[in-house]
Motif scaffolding. Structure first.
Motif, PDB file in Angstrom:
ATOM      1  N   ILE A   1      52.098  80.060  38.463  1.00  0.00           N
ATOM      2  CA  ILE A   1      53.570  79.597  38.684  1.00  0.00           C
ATOM      3  C   ILE A   1      54.784  78.622  38.496  1.00  0.00           C
ATOM      4  O   ILE A   1      54.243  77.965  38.310  1.00  0.00           O
ATOM      5  CB  ILE A   1      53.687  79.927  40.265  1.00  0.00           C
ATOM      6  N   HIS A   2      55.336  78.560  37.231  1.00  0.00           N
ATOM      7  CA  HIS A   2      56.153  77.909  36.699  1.00  0.00           C
ATOM      8  C   HIS A   2      57.713  77.662  36.852  1.00  0.00           C
ATOM      9  O   HIS A   2      58.784  78.366  36.846  1.00  0.00           O
ATOM     10  CB  HIS A   2      55.990  78.487  35.054  1.00  0.00           C
ATOM     11  N   VAL A   3      58.107  76.354  37.753  1.00  0.00           N
ATOM     12  CA  VAL A   3      58.853  76.080  38.231  1.00  0.00           C
ATOM     13  C   VAL A   3      59.604  75.343  37.222  1.00  0.00           C
ATOM     14  O   VAL A   3      59.772  73.974  36.840  1.00  0.00           O
ATOM     15  CB  VAL A   3      59.502  75.612  39.693  1.00  0.00           C
ATOM     16  N   VAL A   4      60.354  75.657  35.853  1.00  0.00           N
ATOM     17  CA  VAL A   4      61.195  75.211  34.793  1.00  0.00           C
ATOM     18  C   VAL A   4      62.303  74.347  35.055  1.00  0.00           C
ATOM     19  O   VAL A   4      63.081  74.396  36.051  1.00  0.00           O
ATOM     20  CB  VAL A   4      61.078  76.728  33.790  1.00  0.00           C
ATOM     21  N   ASP A   5      61.657  73.132  34.712  1.00  0.00           N
ATOM     22  CA  ASP A   5      63.239  72.368  34.372  1.00  0.00           C
ATOM     23  C   ASP A   5      63.871  72.282  34.179  1.00  0.00           C
ATOM     24  O   ASP A   5      63.927  72.455  32.729  1.00  0.00           O
ATOM     25  CB  ASP A   5      62.258  70.344  34.097  1.00  0.00           C
ATOM     26  N   VAL A   6      65.312  72.984  34.969  1.00  0.00           N
ATOM     27  CA  VAL A   6      66.584  73.450  34.152  1.00  0.00           C
ATOM     28  C   VAL A   6      67.450  72.891  34.511  1.00  0.00           C
ATOM     29  O   VAL A   6      68.472  73.301  34.420  1.00  0.00           O
ATOM     30  CB  VAL A   6      66.881  75.071  34.137  1.00  0.00           C
ATOM     31  N   GLY A   7      67.363  71.317  35.208  1.00  0.00           N
ATOM     32  CA  GLY A   7      68.479  70.304  35.774  1.00  0.00           C
ATOM     33  C   GLY A   7      68.850  71.096  36.159  1.00  0.00           C
ATOM     34  O   GLY A   7      68.127  71.434  37.414  1.00  0.00           O
ATOM     35  N   GLN A   8      70.006  71.391  36.728  1.00  0.00           N
ATOM     36  CA  GLN A   8      70.814  72.057  38.006  1.00  0.00           C
ATOM     37  C   GLN A   8      70.808  72.722  37.840  1.00  0.00           C
ATOM     38  O   GLN A   8      71.925  73.512  37.548  1.00  0.00           O
ATOM     39  CB  GLN A   8      72.600  70.988  38.368  1.00  0.00           C
TER      40      GLN A   8
END
Length: 269
Positions: A31-38
Motif C-alpha cells: 500500500i502506497h499512500v503517495v505524497d501528492v501535497g494537499q
C-alpha cells in the motif's frame, strides 16, 4: 530506499504481517499512500496480480502517482477509483494517462459546479467508459475485494461534494482497510447510522484530517492499528486539525502523515 521509508515498511510488517493471513500463501499487498501535497492518492499493489488506485492527487503533484507506478514497473493498472469530483482527487489522472493505462475507471457519479477541470475529467471518464459506484457494490481484483459503503446512491447536484465521497472497505485475506475519502459533516453521521461493521486494521483518515470529520465514534468503532493522513504542509483548511490528532491520540491510534514523511509504503503479508 530512504531510511524513513525502510522504517515505515518494517513497522508495517511488524504491525500487520504475523497477524494477518492473505488469501493465497506467500502473497503480499503493498500500500502506497503517495505524497501528492494537499490531496489524496493511494496505490494498492498485489505483485503480478492486481493494481488498484484510489484517487490520483491534484494537478501540481499528481505526477508523483505516475512516477510511483513506473517505479513499481507498471505500465497499466487494473482499476482506478475516484472518490469524488474535487481536483485534488482526480487531477493526477491527466498526468497518468497515457503514460500508464487504466483498464477500468469508477467514481461516485457526482458533479462539480466549479469548473476546476471538471469538464476535462468528464471527457477522460467518457473515454474510459467510466462506471458509477454506490453502497452495496463490490469489486474484485486479484485477492483484493473492495466493498462500497457510501453513498447510498449517486449524488445530486445540490448534495455536498465531500459528504457524497465514496467510502470503501478494502479486504485482503483478513486485512481490512477503511478508506473514507473526504467523508465529512452531516454525511459522516448518516454513514455511522447506516453502517454496522467498521472494524479496520488501517484507516485512511477522511478529508485530510480536517476538523469536520473523524468523529470519536468512528474511531471507537473502527479500532484501527494504524491511521494515515494525506495532506500538504500549511494547507488552507488547516489539516490535520489539532482536535482530530487529539482524538487519535486519546484512542491510542498511531498516525502517519504524508506532510511529514512523504510517501508512506506499507507491506501486508
Amino acid at each position: 530506499m530512504t531510511l524513513v521509508r525502510l522504517i515505515i515498511i518494517l513497522f508495517a510488517i511488524v504491525l500487520f504481517g504475523p497477524a494477518k493471513a492473505t488469501a493465497a500463501s506467500g502473497e503480499t499487498l503493498s500500500i502506497h499512500v503517495v505524497d501528492v501535497g494537499q490531496g489524496d492518492a493511494m496505490i494498492l499493489h498485489q505483485p503480478g496480480v492486481c493494481t488498484a488506485l484510489i484517487d490520483a492527487g491534484g494537478l501540481l503533484f499528481g505526477h508523483r502517482v505516475t512516477e510511483k507506478l513506473q517505479e513499481l514497473g507498471l505500465s497499466e493498472i487494473d482499476l482506478a477509483i475516484i472518490s469524488h469530483p474535487h481536483l485534488d482527487h482526480f487531477g493526477g489522472l491527466f498526468d497518468l494517462l497515457p503514460r500508464v493505462g487504466i483498464k477500468e475507471l469508477y467514481d461516485n457519479g457526482g458533479s462539480n459546479p466549479v469548473p476546476d477541470y471538471f469538464d476535462d475529467y468528464l471527457a477522460l471518464r467518457s473515454s474510459l467508459q467510466g462506471k458509477t459506484l454506490r453502497r452495496g457494490d463490490r469489486l474484485t481484483c486479484g485477492d483484493l475485494e473492495l466493498a462500497v459503503l457510501h453513498p447510498e446512491k449517486p449524488p445530486q447536484p445540490q448534495d455536498d461534494i465531500n459528504g457524497s465521497s465514496l467510502v470503501l472497505l478494502v479486504t485482503f485475506g483478513d486485512f481490512r482497510l477503511l478508506h473514507l475519502g473526504d467523508l465529512s459533516g452531516a454525511a459522516e453521521r448518516t454513514f455511522l447510522d447506516r453502517t454496522d461493521d467498521l472494524r479496520a486494521d488501517l484507516l485512511k483518515i477522511a478529508h485530510h484530517g480536517a476538523a469536520d470529520a473523524t468523529a470519536p465514534e468512528l474511531l471507537a468503532r473502527s479500532r484501527p492499528d494504524l491511521a494515515v493522513i494525506s495532506c500538504g504542509p500549511d494547507n488552507r483548511i488547516g489539516a490535520p486539525a489539532e482536535q482530530v490528532l487529539q482524538r487519535l491520540q486519546a484512542a491510542g491510534i498511531p498516525v502517519r502523515r504524508t506532510d511529514r514523511e512523504g510517501t508512506i509504503s506499507l507491506t501486508i503479508r
